[in-house]
Write a protein that holds these residues in place. Structure first.
Motif, PDB file in Angstrom:
ATOM      1  N   MET A   1       0.822  -1.204   0.000  1.00  0.00           N
ATOM      2  CA  MET A   1       0.000   0.000   0.000  1.00  0.00           C
ATOM      3  C   MET A   1       0.863   1.264   0.000  1.00  0.00           C
ATOM      4  O   MET A   1       0.473   2.308  -0.470  1.00  0.00           O
ATOM      5  CB  MET A   1      -0.914   0.001   1.225  1.00  0.00           C
ATOM      6  N   SER A   2       2.042   1.189   0.593  1.00  0.00           N
ATOM      7  CA  SER A   2       2.930   2.351   0.551  1.00  0.00           C
ATOM      8  C   SER A   2       4.360   1.852   0.638  1.00  0.00           C
ATOM      9  O   SER A   2       4.611   0.704   0.967  1.00  0.00           O
ATOM     10  CB  SER A   2       2.638   3.300   1.703  1.00  0.00           C
ATOM     11  N   ASN A 227       2.315  17.259   0.237  1.00  0.00           N
ATOM     12  CA  ASN A 227       3.202  16.864  -0.857  1.00  0.00           C
ATOM     13  C   ASN A 227       4.366  16.015  -0.335  1.00  0.00           C
ATOM     14  O   ASN A 227       4.757  15.037  -0.972  1.00  0.00           O
ATOM     15  CB  ASN A 227       3.732  18.100  -1.589  1.00  0.00           C
ATOM     16  N   VAL A 228       4.908  16.409   0.821  1.00  0.00           N
ATOM     17  CA  VAL A 228       5.976  15.597   1.427  1.00  0.00           C
ATOM     18  C   VAL A 228       5.439  14.199   1.721  1.00  0.00           C
ATOM     19  O   VAL A 228       6.074  13.188   1.395  1.00  0.00           O
ATOM     20  CB  VAL A 228       6.490  16.243   2.733  1.00  0.00           C
ATOM     21  N   LEU A 232       6.751  10.657   0.408  1.00  0.00           N
ATOM     22  CA  LEU A 232       7.213   9.597   1.322  1.00  0.00           C
ATOM     23  C   LEU A 232       6.547   8.269   0.981  1.00  0.00           C
ATOM     24  O   LEU A 232       7.185   7.223   0.980  1.00  0.00           O
ATOM     25  CB  LEU A 232       6.888   9.958   2.784  1.00  0.00           C
ATOM     26  N   ARG A 233       5.249   8.325   0.697  1.00  0.00           N
ATOM     27  CA  ARG A 233       4.520   7.112   0.331  1.00  0.00           C
ATOM     28  C   ARG A 233       5.143   6.435  -0.883  1.00  0.00           C
ATOM     29  O   ARG A 233       5.020   5.225  -1.057  1.00  0.00           O
ATOM     30  CB  ARG A 233       3.064   7.448  -0.024  1.00  0.00           C
ATOM     31  N   MET A 269       6.918  14.815  11.645  1.00  0.00           N
ATOM     32  CA  MET A 269       6.032  13.854  10.974  1.00  0.00           C
ATOM     33  C   MET A 269       6.771  12.546  10.699  1.00  0.00           C
ATOM     34  O   MET A 269       6.232  11.462  10.942  1.00  0.00           O
ATOM     35  CB  MET A 269       5.475  14.453   9.677  1.00  0.00           C
ATOM     36  N   CYS A 270       7.992  12.644  10.220  1.00  0.00           N
ATOM     37  CA  CYS A 270       8.767  11.428   9.924  1.00  0.00           C
ATOM     38  C   CYS A 270       8.969  10.597  11.185  1.00  0.00           C
ATOM     39  O   CYS A 270       8.674   9.396  11.201  1.00  0.00           O
ATOM     40  CB  CYS A 270      10.121  11.798   9.318  1.00  0.00           C
TER      41      CYS A 270
END
Lengths: 316, 316
Positions: A1-2, A227-228, A232-233, A269-270
């Motif tokens: 999925m990612s 967008n980030v 990342l996905r 977030m990361c």
């Protein structure tokens, strides 16, 4: 999925972005102090100065002195931005890390208005850059494609125009027998949405599976962080970013702020998503807060104001 | 690869969020004027007031007068927020749209500190709400689960705790033979990251495939918009949001701002991605800008400062 990366590399643009656009003029000591604090957070690359006409950007008149005065920490790359060959030569004369790069623009109108050169003239000049890299034993790393998601003068920038510019960069590197590490797609004016990221990162990756992809994103209309995340996905693991969201419009506090996407917000977030950055978030938040004192007004970063979640870990 | 909805419903929270937390006190006419402008943008639901103790929130002391004075536009729902049965009765006495809802909290500590009731006491009180809905012929719509992504007092809120609260809401609805439309997962304190959205929306959907899912997100740490995007990818099409990003900390300009995710930034992102909202973005941007004049300081929305991309469509 990612396809989340396990580690993300952030190129800090805050000192250059902030200093070149903020109305408050800093002393050399303030500039180097700010850069040195950032170097203590675990950031591996910090853009410090730009080599531009001091008549157009007076705050960069002391760029050489900043580069010479800076106390360098081993393991950190201290870079500068140039837009022409003279700028590159100036960078080479200083104790800076000159990262071998090409820099082209997908929009003809933006190319002319931003660098006073057509796309064809720019491509010609890139050959001078490549010759200079060869003379100095500098490896080519990145090709930057500016206005890869749209342009304030041209409006929509078709995907084919972006792919053409990537091909030009690939061809130039091949002509000079320099392996190209990857391309940076730059949302120079903050037009991109996550669907554009999916489309353009996907198309470049499909056509050039051997190239790494980096993103230079501006959070002009609230889509910087989505967008980030979209990138990342897709496994993108290299971004330009700006501490405290520095950059953008210098007028009237943070109005119309359009700096690079905020470094510590990405780091937050990361880390919360289990992706490492090698950066000490709390130290970076301290730097972001110090930037508000330095430049004298609130900056648009979020986590710098709210604080991280560290204090809630063992709350109960 | 993704399951974008074709249309997204936004519940505007800005008037209530802003008025209850901003230091500047507005007149009734200013409040109703602001709400009436928002109603002209195509928004279908606007939260106007909260029924809370005026000693704790003085700016809501005139909530009844605001509700009575408001010029209502057909097709728009004008709602209010209550946290207890007395508040619900007060809402029912006014010309407002009372949306049948249940409201529970996944964190025991937050429940006690925010509403002065344990989770068990809250569940008991929800029965009073359901009886009142039945008496007044109000259909049950949503169950709100607060602190569904974390809590400032408890810290981490396990997924199982959230699923237990959803089950409580489902059981209550069944007990009163009221069909439940869906559940709102609320990131009350701004802890969520896109991975949490994926995990918790996914888990609720898997266990309750017949329930719609809405999200109430705060952009406290820069993850508000990525969270919206993560949810859009999963087909979520209903969000609370706040014009100009109103809400959050009332102190010192926009510092630590933690309002709901910004309405016009969501509208911009959706429209640019081909997702309809029924909202006139330019009119909404005008409302967001008027809110800065109304409350007297810069607000954290992005597209309100940069402007939409409309003027660049035919730039070349």
């Amino acid at each position: 999925m990612s396809d989340y990366p396990s580690f993300v590399y952030l190129h800090e643009e805050g000192p250059r972005e902030g200093i070149q656009i903020e109305p408050r003029q800093l002393t050399v000591a303030q500039k180097t102090g700010f850069i040195e604090s950032l170097a203590e957070t675990g950031l591996r690359q910090i853009d410090c100065v730009s080599f531009v006409n001091p008549k157009r950007v007076p705050s960069m008149a002391d760029a050489d002195e900043v580069a010479r005065t800076l106390k360098r920490k081993p393991g950190v790359r201290y870079t500068g931005l140039w837009l022409n060959h003279q700028g590159l030569l100036r960078a080479l004369s200083l104790p800076l890390d000159v990262v071998g790069s090409l820099r082209v623009t997908a929009s003809e109108l933006f190319s002319i208005r931003n660098t006073n050169r057509t796309i064809a003239q720019t491509l010609d000049e890139q050959q001078l850059w490549l010759e200079t890299y060869r003379e100095h034993g500098i490896e080519l790393e990145w090709g930057y494609v500016m206005t890869a998601f749209g342009c304030s003068y041209q409006g929509h920038v078709p995907l084919e125009q972006v792919l053409t510019m990537v091909q030009h960069v690939v061809d130039l590197a091949a002509e000079f027998e320099q392996p190209l590490k990857g391309v940076y797609l730059c949302d120079t004016v903050g037009f991109a949405t996550p669907r554009d990221i999916e489309e353009r990162v996907g198309a470049v990756r499909e056509r050039y599976p051997h190239l790494r992809i980096g993103l230079h994103l501006h959070d002009t209309r609230g889509t910087g962080m989505p967008n980030v995340y979209a990138a990342l996905r897709m496994g993108v693991d290299e971004f330009d970013s700006s501490v405290a969201g520095l950059g953008g419009c210098p007028f009237a506090s943070h109005k119309g702020a359009a700096g690079n996407v905020c470094t510590e917000d990405i780091v937050f977030m990361c880390h919360e998503m289990g992706i490492e950055t090698g950066i000490d978030l709390e130290a970076l938040i301290d730097c972001a807060r110090s930037a508000e004192d330095l430049f004298g007004h609130p900056l648009p970063g979020k986590v710098m104001h709210a604080g991280s979640l560290a204090r809630f870990r063992n709350a109960a």
